[in-house]
Write a protein that holds these residues in place. Structure first.
Motif, PDB file in Angstrom:
ATOM      1  N   ASP A 237     115.193 -29.370 -16.390  1.00  0.00           N
ATOM      2  CA  ASP A 237     116.009 -28.241 -15.934  1.00  0.00           C
ATOM      3  C   ASP A 237     115.129 -27.054 -15.538  1.00  0.00           C
ATOM      4  O   ASP A 237     115.478 -26.276 -14.652  1.00  0.00           O
ATOM      5  N   SER A 238     113.945 -26.939 -16.164  1.00  0.00           N
ATOM      6  CA  SER A 238     113.014 -25.872 -15.780  1.00  0.00           C
ATOM      7  C   SER A 238     112.569 -26.021 -14.325  1.00  0.00           C
ATOM      8  O   SER A 238     112.300 -25.024 -13.641  1.00  0.00           O
ATOM      9  N   LEU A 239     112.510 -27.259 -13.838  1.00  0.00           N
ATOM     10  CA  LEU A 239     112.165 -27.503 -12.434  1.00  0.00           C
ATOM     11  C   LEU A 239     113.265 -26.974 -11.520  1.00  0.00           C
ATOM     12  O   LEU A 239     112.984 -26.311 -10.508  1.00  0.00           O
ATOM     13  N   VAL A 240     114.522 -27.230 -11.868  1.00  0.00           N
ATOM     14  CA  VAL A 240     115.641 -26.760 -11.031  1.00  0.00           C
ATOM     15  C   VAL A 240     115.685 -25.236 -11.035  1.00  0.00           C
ATOM     16  O   VAL A 240     115.862 -24.606  -9.989  1.00  0.00           O
ATOM     17  N   PHE A 241     115.520 -24.617 -12.211  1.00  0.00           N
ATOM     18  CA  PHE A 241     115.473 -23.156 -12.285  1.00  0.00           C
ATOM     19  C   PHE A 241     114.347 -22.608 -11.399  1.00  0.00           C
ATOM     20  O   PHE A 241     114.545 -21.646 -10.642  1.00  0.00           O
ATOM     21  N   ALA A 242     113.164 -23.200 -11.509  1.00  0.00           N
ATOM     22  CA  ALA A 242     111.998 -22.702 -10.771  1.00  0.00           C
ATOM     23  C   ALA A 242     112.161 -22.886  -9.265  1.00  0.00           C
ATOM     24  O   ALA A 242     111.768 -22.012  -8.475  1.00  0.00           O
ATOM     25  N   ILE A 243     112.735 -24.026  -8.860  1.00  0.00           N
ATOM     26  CA  ILE A 243     113.002 -24.269  -7.437  1.00  0.00           C
ATOM     27  C   ILE A 243     113.987 -23.223  -6.911  1.00  0.00           C
ATOM     28  O   ILE A 243     113.789 -22.620  -5.842  1.00  0.00           O
ATOM     29  N   MET A 244     115.056 -22.986  -7.662  1.00  0.00           N
ATOM     30  CA  MET A 244     116.087 -22.036  -7.243  1.00  0.00           C
ATOM     31  C   MET A 244     115.525 -20.618  -7.143  1.00  0.00           C
ATOM     32  O   MET A 244     115.801 -19.888  -6.183  1.00  0.00           O
ATOM     33  N   HIS A 245     114.736 -20.235  -8.137  1.00  0.00           N
ATOM     34  CA  HIS A 245     114.087 -18.925  -8.124  1.00  0.00           C
ATOM     35  C   HIS A 245     113.215 -18.782  -6.872  1.00  0.00           C
ATOM     36  O   HIS A 245     113.255 -17.764  -6.173  1.00  0.00           O
ATOM     37  N   VAL A 382     106.181 -22.476  -8.082  1.00  0.00           N
ATOM     38  CA  VAL A 382     107.145 -23.297  -8.825  1.00  0.00           C
ATOM     39  C   VAL A 382     106.533 -23.797 -10.134  1.00  0.00           C
ATOM     40  O   VAL A 382     107.191 -23.786 -11.183  1.00  0.00           O
ATOM     41  N   SER A 383     105.285 -24.220 -10.106  1.00  0.00           N
ATOM     42  CA  SER A 383     104.617 -24.706 -11.326  1.00  0.00           C
ATOM     43  C   SER A 383     104.562 -23.611 -12.386  1.00  0.00           C
ATOM     44  O   SER A 383     104.848 -23.849 -13.568  1.00  0.00           O
ATOM     45  N   LYS A 384     104.210 -22.409 -11.962  1.00  0.00           N
ATOM     46  CA  LYS A 384     104.127 -21.278 -12.891  1.00  0.00           C
ATOM     47  C   LYS A 384     105.503 -20.922 -13.432  1.00  0.00           C
ATOM     48  O   LYS A 384     105.670 -20.665 -14.632  1.00  0.00           O
ATOM     49  N   ARG A 385     106.506 -20.913 -12.548  1.00  0.00           N
ATOM     50  CA  ARG A 385     107.852 -20.539 -12.977  1.00  0.00           C
ATOM     51  C   ARG A 385     108.486 -21.598 -13.871  1.00  0.00           C
ATOM     52  O   ARG A 385     109.318 -21.270 -14.715  1.00  0.00           O
ATOM     53  N   MET A 386     108.107 -22.850 -13.697  1.00  0.00           N
ATOM     54  CA  MET A 386     108.592 -23.893 -14.604  1.00  0.00           C
ATOM     55  C   MET A 386     108.214 -23.578 -16.041  1.00  0.00           C
ATOM     56  O   MET A 386     109.031 -23.739 -16.963  1.00  0.00           O
ATOM     57  N   LEU A 387     106.997 -23.137 -16.251  1.00  0.00           N
ATOM     58  CA  LEU A 387     106.535 -22.795 -17.599  1.00  0.00           C
ATOM     59  C   LEU A 387     107.373 -21.653 -18.176  1.00  0.00           C
ATOM     60  O   LEU A 387     107.761 -21.678 -19.344  1.00  0.00           O
ATOM     61  N   SER A 388     107.654 -20.659 -17.337  1.00  0.00           N
ATOM     62  CA  SER A 388     108.438 -19.504 -17.795  1.00  0.00           C
ATOM     63  C   SER A 388     109.843 -19.925 -18.194  1.00  0.00           C
ATOM     64  O   SER A 388     110.335 -19.556 -19.269  1.00  0.00           O
TER      65      SER A 388
END
Length: 394
Positions: A237-245, A382-388
């Motif tokens: 789900d962190s991937l979907v959040f990061a993609i959307m962001h 996206v990689s960085k935002r996935m962690l967040s």
């Protein structure tokens, strides 16, 4: 006798192997035929959709031309900006989701007139939901009148908050809304310049920052649906959040020039067709109104991530390497990911080369060798935002 038996067994094994090869070849031929048929159908859909899209673009350009009569810069919505005009086109709101600001402007002949128009526009933009925003948009009203081809899937947009839960945490009372508007629409906050388009008028501008935690609040609106669809499609789900962001900064009214629509910026004739077929076993094109609905958009976007990870990039064995390639492919396509390793668009050739590298080496190779700069930056963001988001929603 023994020799004859061995020869017989050898010939039998050859026949079995040949039979197996023939079966495999027939399977491959059937797969190729099916793929060619689908590719042909997609091209037909694309041709028809392009004709429909040309009609939409013509109306879009006509509307923009009408705006230019009043505005020196006829701003239009983008991926991370939602621009809405009043019916008379003399007042507009420009919500910048990336920089988290709300800009309200109006063309008026006096400050008193301007203040009333700014108050009305501000009250509307901070409370309107997605359904009303779409239905009240003069351009969308015009586009809706263009007849859609039978293969285009339409849908009603379900009402969801855009800014109300960001500004007020919940739907505001009438008194709360009035207090907010009065606080912001004051003389000290209003700037004005002479209009170069309309005689004896000025353009009055109001700039209002969103709360510092606006992005997180926006993400929470979609949390349940993101987690539901991510689980369904077996992607983080962190991937979907990061993609959307990264795609829209959680702007549900996002539209790019491609065109791509909505929160996860779905392109109807590529990701839209593939994902709808995967989900519903029908070959259809998706309308803008279908993709402006957040549930539809998240469903289609999550399905496309599944297709990339589990189908197009399935030959990549290391999960993290495949994830990096999936992120890049969401932005630039699986073929361009393969090109970074082979200088061809063939993922079958690229996969063994990718599998010979560590995930860190794959990441570095993508940053170095992807064709374009945009997917390189996209992979990093996206990689960085996935962690967040994995920490926020763990």
């Amino acid at each position: 006798m023994l020799t004859k038996t061995l020869i017989s067994l050898f010939l039998s094994s050859l026949l079995l192997a040949q039979s197996a090869d023939d079966f495999k070849n027939r399977q491959m031929e059937a797969f190729e035929a099916q793929k060619n048929e689908f590719d042909s159908y997609k091209r037909t859909l694309e041709d028809k959709f392009n004709t429909y899209q040309e009609s939409l673009q013509k109306e879009y350009e006509e509307y923009k031309k009408e705006l230019s009569i009043l505005w020196e810069e006829p701003a239009m919505s983008t991926k991370k900006r939602w621009v809405a005009y009043s019916e008379d086109k003399k007042t507009r709101t420009n919500v910048d989701f990336k920089n988290e600001t709300i800009v309200v402007q109006t063309i008026a002949s006096s400050e008193e007139e301007a203040k009333e128009k700014l108050k009305k526009a501000l009250a509307t933009v901070v409370t309107v939901d997605t359904k009303k925003a779409h239905e009240s948009n003069p351009l969308e009203q015009r586009l809706a009148k263009i007849k859609k081809p039978a293969f285009v899937v339409d849908a009603q947009i379900e009402p969801e908050p855009i800014l109300s839960t960001v500004i007020f945490d919940k739907e505001p009372s009438k008194d709360t809304l009035i207090a907010y508007v009065e606080k912001n629409v004051q003389n000290k906050n209003i700037q004005s310049i002479e209009s170069k388009k309309v005689k004896n008028t000025k353009i009055y501008t109001l700039n209002i920052p969103m709360p510092p935690d606006a992005m997180l609040k926006r993400s929470k609106i979609y949390k349940d649906e993101i987690q539901k669809q991510a689980s369904r499609q077996k992607v983080p789900d962190s991937l979907v959040f990061a993609i959307m962001h990264s795609e829209s900064s959680f702007n549900p009214m996002a539209k790019s020039h491609v065109p791509a629509y909505g929160l996860m910026q779905i392109v109807p004739k590529t990701a839209g067709v593939d994902s709808y077929l995967f989900l519903y076993k029908e070959k259809k094109l998706l309308s803008s109104s279908y993709l402006y609905d957040s549930k539809n958009n998240i469903t289609i976007g999550s399905a496309y991530l599944h297709i990339l990870y589990y189908k197009y990039l399935s030959k990549i064995t290391n999960p993290l390497s495949r994830l990096y390639c999936t992120i890049a492919a969401y932005n630039t396509g699986a073929g361009n990911v393969a090109w970074a390793f082979t200088k061809t668009n063939n993922m079958h050739k690229a996969a063994p080369l990718i599998n010979a590298l560590t995930p860190d080496e794959v990441y570095d190779a993508l940053l170095r060798d992807l064709k374009y700069s945009e997917p390189k930056e996209y992979l990093k963001k996206v990689s960085k935002r996935m962690l967040s988001y994995s920490k926020v929603y763990q």
